[in-house]
Design a protein around this motif. Structure first.
Motif, short mmCIF file in Angstrom:
data_model
loop_
_atom_site.label_atom_id
_atom_site.label_comp_id
_atom_site.label_asym_id
_atom_site.label_seq_id
_atom_site.Cartn_x
_atom_site.Cartn_y
_atom_site.Cartn_z
N TYR A 1 0.85 -1.19 0.00
CA TYR A 1 0.00 0.00 0.00
C TYR A 1 0.89 1.23 0.00
O TYR A 1 1.93 1.28 0.66
CB TYR A 1 -0.92 -0.01 1.22
CG TYR A 1 -1.88 -1.17 1.18
CD1 TYR A 1 -3.12 -1.03 0.55
CD2 TYR A 1 -1.55 -2.40 1.74
CE1 TYR A 1 -4.00 -2.10 0.48
CE2 TYR A 1 -2.43 -3.48 1.66
CZ TYR A 1 -3.65 -3.32 1.04
OH TYR A 1 -4.52 -4.37 0.95
N ASN B 1 -4.12 10.12 -1.71
CA ASN B 1 -4.94 8.90 -1.81
C ASN B 1 -4.08 7.66 -1.55
O ASN B 1 -2.89 7.66 -1.86
CB ASN B 1 -5.59 8.79 -3.18
CG ASN B 1 -6.56 9.93 -3.45
OD1 ASN B 1 -7.40 10.23 -2.61
ND2 ASN B 1 -6.42 10.57 -4.60
N TYR C 1 -3.29 3.72 -2.40
CA TYR C 1 -3.42 2.75 -3.48
C TYR C 1 -2.74 1.45 -3.08
O TYR C 1 -1.94 1.40 -2.16
CB TYR C 1 -2.75 3.27 -4.76
CG TYR C 1 -3.33 4.56 -5.27
CD1 TYR C 1 -4.43 4.57 -6.12
CD2 TYR C 1 -2.77 5.79 -4.90
CE1 TYR C 1 -4.95 5.75 -6.60
CE2 TYR C 1 -3.29 6.99 -5.37
CZ TYR C 1 -4.37 6.96 -6.23
OH TYR C 1 -4.89 8.13 -6.70
#
Length: 148
Positions: free
Chosen positions: A120, A126, A128
């Motif tokens: 991750y 954000n 992802y």
């Protein structure tokens, strides 16, 4: 007539760098490291006219693979745990004189690597997930050597 067969076993290491970042927009640099165990065998046969051929076959078992992907300021480090490969080659050799010889070795290398673990990462605020997909690699080549 063949010489005595020779068998080998031991550790192996492969490092391959893809420079997709040099191909234009959307590309990135990726480094693949494989640590593996290998077992193989070879034997030499006389072909006449001073030439010999030594075919060789090896099986490679992945111990651990590492993918390092460098994406626009973010580095992903994925681990690959399952995979295997094969190598086939045939070395054709001859002596030019008492001091020199040549070797010509066509080869084929194959790897099948399973999907990596997921990692991750955060980019632009954000989160992802990134992974290296299951993949297969084939390499064909020719090695020319001068022996002295």
């Amino acid at each position: 007539m063949a010489s005595l067969a020779t068998f080998s076993i031991g550790p192996g290491y492969r490092n391959l760098t893809d420079r997709l970042d040099q191909s234009g927009n959307g590309g990135y640099k990726r480094e693949n490291e494989l640590f593996y165990a290998t077992i193989g065998g070879e034997s030499t046969y006389n072909l006449g006219s001073n030439w010999q051929v030594t075919p060789k076959v090896s099986y490679n078992y992945l111990l651990q693979g590492k993918q390092h992907s460098y994406l626009d300021g973010v580095t992903l480090n994925n681990t690959q745990k399952h995979g295997s490969g094969y190598e086939l080659s045939a070395t054709f050799s001859t002596k030019i004189n008492n001091q020199y010889g040549i070797k010509i070795t066509p080869f084929w290398r194959y790897w099948s690597i399973h999907k990596s673990d997921d990692v991750y990462f955060t980019y632009g605020g954000n989160t992802y997930v990134g992974s290296e997909p299951k993949n297969m690699t084939q390499e064909y080549g020719l090695n020319l050597s001068m022996v002295f």
